[in-house]
Write an enzyme that holds these catalytic residues in place. Structure first.
Site, PDB file in Angstrom:
ATOM      1  N   ASN A  76       0.871  -1.183   0.000  1.00 39.76           N
ATOM      2  CA  ASN A  76       0.000   0.000   0.000  1.00 39.76           C
ATOM      3  C   ASN A  76       0.907   1.233   0.000  1.00 39.76           C
ATOM      4  O   ASN A  76       1.502   1.555   1.017  1.00 39.76           O
ATOM      5  CB  ASN A  76      -0.885  -0.030   1.253  1.00 39.76           C
ATOM      6  CG  ASN A  76      -1.700   1.241   1.419  1.00 39.76           C
ATOM      7  OD1 ASN A  76      -1.755   2.091   0.523  1.00 39.76           O
ATOM      8  ND2 ASN A  76      -2.338   1.401   2.571  1.00 39.76           N
ATOM      9  N   LYS A 134       0.100   4.223  -0.180  1.00 41.40           N
ATOM     10  CA  LYS A 134      -0.530   5.410   0.440  1.00 41.40           C
ATOM     11  C   LYS A 134      -0.333   6.627  -0.475  1.00 41.40           C
ATOM     12  O   LYS A 134      -0.339   6.475  -1.689  1.00 41.40           O
ATOM     13  CB  LYS A 134       0.020   5.615   1.854  1.00 41.40           C
ATOM     14  CG  LYS A 134      -0.086   4.331   2.700  1.00 41.40           C
ATOM     15  CD  LYS A 134       0.144   4.538   4.173  1.00 41.40           C
ATOM     16  CE  LYS A 134      -0.023   3.191   4.882  1.00 41.40           C
ATOM     17  NZ  LYS A 134       0.059   3.274   6.331  1.00 41.40           N
ATOM     18  N   HIS A 172      -9.383   1.305   4.966  1.00 38.52           N
ATOM     19  CA  HIS A 172      -8.114   1.476   5.684  1.00 38.52           C
ATOM     20  C   HIS A 172      -8.330   2.411   6.874  1.00 38.52           C
ATOM     21  O   HIS A 172      -9.123   3.350   6.801  1.00 38.52           O
ATOM     22  CB  HIS A 172      -7.052   2.044   4.737  1.00 38.52           C
ATOM     23  CG  HIS A 172      -5.677   1.981   5.326  1.00 38.52           C
ATOM     24  ND1 HIS A 172      -5.223   2.899   6.247  1.00 38.52           N
ATOM     25  CD2 HIS A 172      -4.680   1.083   5.153  1.00 38.52           C
ATOM     26  CE1 HIS A 172      -3.990   2.560   6.604  1.00 38.52           C
ATOM     27  NE2 HIS A 172      -3.634   1.469   5.962  1.00 38.52           N
ATOM     28  N   GLU A 196      -6.673   4.786   7.960  1.00 35.52           N
ATOM     29  CA  GLU A 196      -6.454   6.218   7.659  1.00 35.52           C
ATOM     30  C   GLU A 196      -7.690   6.825   7.009  1.00 35.52           C
ATOM     31  O   GLU A 196      -8.010   7.996   7.234  1.00 35.52           O
ATOM     32  CB  GLU A 196      -5.200   6.362   6.772  1.00 35.52           C
ATOM     33  CG  GLU A 196      -3.934   6.086   7.578  1.00 35.52           C
ATOM     34  CD  GLU A 196      -2.792   5.456   6.794  1.00 35.52           C
ATOM     35  OE1 GLU A 196      -2.800   5.511   5.550  1.00 35.52           O
ATOM     36  OE2 GLU A 196      -1.883   4.899   7.446  1.00 35.52           O
ATOM     37  N   GLU A 198      -5.139  -4.929  10.587  1.00 35.45           N
ATOM     38  CA  GLU A 198      -4.131  -3.902  10.817  1.00 35.45           C
ATOM     39  C   GLU A 198      -4.448  -3.175  12.127  1.00 35.45           C
ATOM     40  O   GLU A 198      -5.237  -2.216  12.129  1.00 35.45           O
ATOM     41  CB  GLU A 198      -4.141  -2.882   9.678  1.00 35.45           C
ATOM     42  CG  GLU A 198      -3.858  -3.467   8.322  1.00 35.45           C
ATOM     43  CD  GLU A 198      -3.283  -2.435   7.357  1.00 35.45           C
ATOM     44  OE1 GLU A 198      -2.209  -2.688   6.812  1.00 35.45           O
ATOM     45  OE2 GLU A 198      -3.898  -1.368   7.175  1.00 35.45           O
ATOM     46  N   GLY A 200       2.661   2.268  10.909  1.00 34.12           N
ATOM     47  CA  GLY A 200       3.608   3.369  10.779  1.00 34.12           C
ATOM     48  C   GLY A 200       4.332   3.711  12.075  1.00 34.12           C
ATOM     49  O   GLY A 200       4.976   4.756  12.167  1.00 34.12           O
ATOM     50  N   SER A 208       3.685  -2.103  10.367  1.00 35.64           N
ATOM     51  CA  SER A 208       5.143  -2.144  10.593  1.00 35.64           C
ATOM     52  C   SER A 208       5.785  -3.469  10.180  1.00 35.64           C
ATOM     53  O   SER A 208       6.723  -3.935  10.829  1.00 35.64           O
ATOM     54  CB  SER A 208       5.463  -1.799  12.054  1.00 35.64           C
ATOM     55  OG  SER A 208       5.030  -0.476  12.358  1.00 35.64           O
TER      56      SER A 208
HETATM   57  P1  13P Z   1       3.187   0.417   7.697  1.00 31.71           P
HETATM   58  O1  13P Z   1       3.682  -0.856   7.062  1.00 31.71           O
HETATM   59  O2  13P Z   1       3.910   1.634   7.198  1.00 31.71           O
HETATM   60  O3  13P Z   1       3.114   0.315   9.180  1.00 31.71           O
HETATM   61  O4  13P Z   1       1.667   0.611   7.185  1.00 31.71           O
HETATM   62  C1  13P Z   1       0.790  -0.448   7.271  1.00 31.71           C
HETATM   63  C2  13P Z   1      -0.421  -0.098   6.497  1.00 31.71           C
HETATM   64  O5  13P Z   1      -1.179   0.781   6.869  1.00 31.71           O
HETATM   65  C3  13P Z   1      -0.673  -0.833   5.247  1.00 31.71           C
HETATM   66  O6  13P Z   1      -1.957  -0.600   4.781  1.00 31.71           O
END
Ligand code: 13P
Length: 262
Positions: A12, A14, A97, A99, A173, A179, A220
């Site tokens: 992803n 983002k 997601h 976010e 997740e 992150g 992560s």
């Molecule tokens: P990270 O791998 O940067 O922690 O993000 C995970 C994520 O949100 C994947 O959709």
């Protein structure tokens, strides 16, 4: 009856990578990933790079996903992108997601509308669920996961096809692991999948579907901790954020998934 689920590793991106930057990264990914078999690989760039990345993936076994869609077929919805528009380019779409839930007001109900719309045009949704740190600390993980799966998937029909595949992927997740560099332990994530996610899927769709849906871990994941997740009985791959922006890291994660099959 036991089921074999093909591991899936999705990147992803983002809101990272311009088209020019995507054109630099993808050839390195293609080179490294083409040698790794037995794992389904998906990359999910921002909308603006989808066409360019699709062209670069031509002739490879790497699949393409989007990060969102709007549920209406078409219409006066300035700034939105329809399921059919995504389906022209992609096989997968990330939905719900954390976010999007946190910054863009998505709810289990809007996620559900998007999941239905994606399935209608033949896209495979990667539905993201996960509890926040506060929910985790208050012992609410089980109720949050149950609610997100049940409400997010309500009213949909799922059947394994002839090869036993179900056109739906779930990504667990935990919000506190995204992150932050603080991944969940493999053991904890596996317990959530085994004791919370699959039982809810079983209640909704029956045991066979619950066993066939691929459930990824996200939060992560890096090349050096990926094996801990892939070694778990109920985790079928990873949804990778930050580490999917670096060819070496993402290739390392996909290789770890392939090695878990040996
Ligand atoms: P990270 O791998 O940067 O922690 O993000 C995970 C994520 O949100 C994947 O959709």
């Amino acid at each position: 009856m036991s089921v074999k689920r093909t591991p899936l590793v999705a990147g992803n991106w983002k809101m990272y990578k311009t088209i020019a930057e995507a054109r630099q990264l993808v050839p390195d990914l293609v080179q490294g990933l083409s040698k790794v078999g037995g794992v389904e690989k998906v990359i999910c760039p921002p909308f603006t790079s989808l066409m360019a990345v699709k062209a670069l993936l031509e002739g490879t076994d790497i699949k393409l996903g989007a990060q969102n869609l709007y549920w209406e077929k078409e219409g006066a919805f300035t700034g939105e992108i329809s399921p059919k528009m995504i389906a022209e380019l992609c096989q997968f779409v990330i939905l719900g997601h954390s976010e999007r839930r946190t910054y863009f007001g998505e709810t289990d109900e809007t996620v559900n509308r998007k999941v239905r719309a994606a399935l209608e045009v033949g896209l495979i949704p990667i539905v993201c669920i996960g509890e926040t740190l506060a929910e985790n600390e208050e012992g609410k993980t089980q109720s949050v996961i149950h609610r997100q799966v049940q409400a997010g998937l309500s009213g949909i029909q799922l059947q394994p096809d002839n090869s036993g595949d179900v056109p739906l992927v779930i990504a667990y997740e935990p919000v506190w692991a995204i992150g932050t560099g603080k991944a969940a332990t493999g053991e904890f994530a596996n317990r959530v999948v085994q004791e919370m996610i699959r039982p809810t899927l079983s209640m909704l769709f029956g045991d066979q579907v619950a066993k066939s849906v691929r459930v990824l871990y996200g939060g992560s994941v890096k090349a050096n901790n990926a094996a801990e997740f892939f070694d778990q009985s109920d985790i079928d791959g990873a949804l990778v954020g930050g580490a999917s922006l670096k060819a070496e890291e993402f290739i390392g994660i996909v290789k770890a998934a392939a090695e878990s099959l040996e």
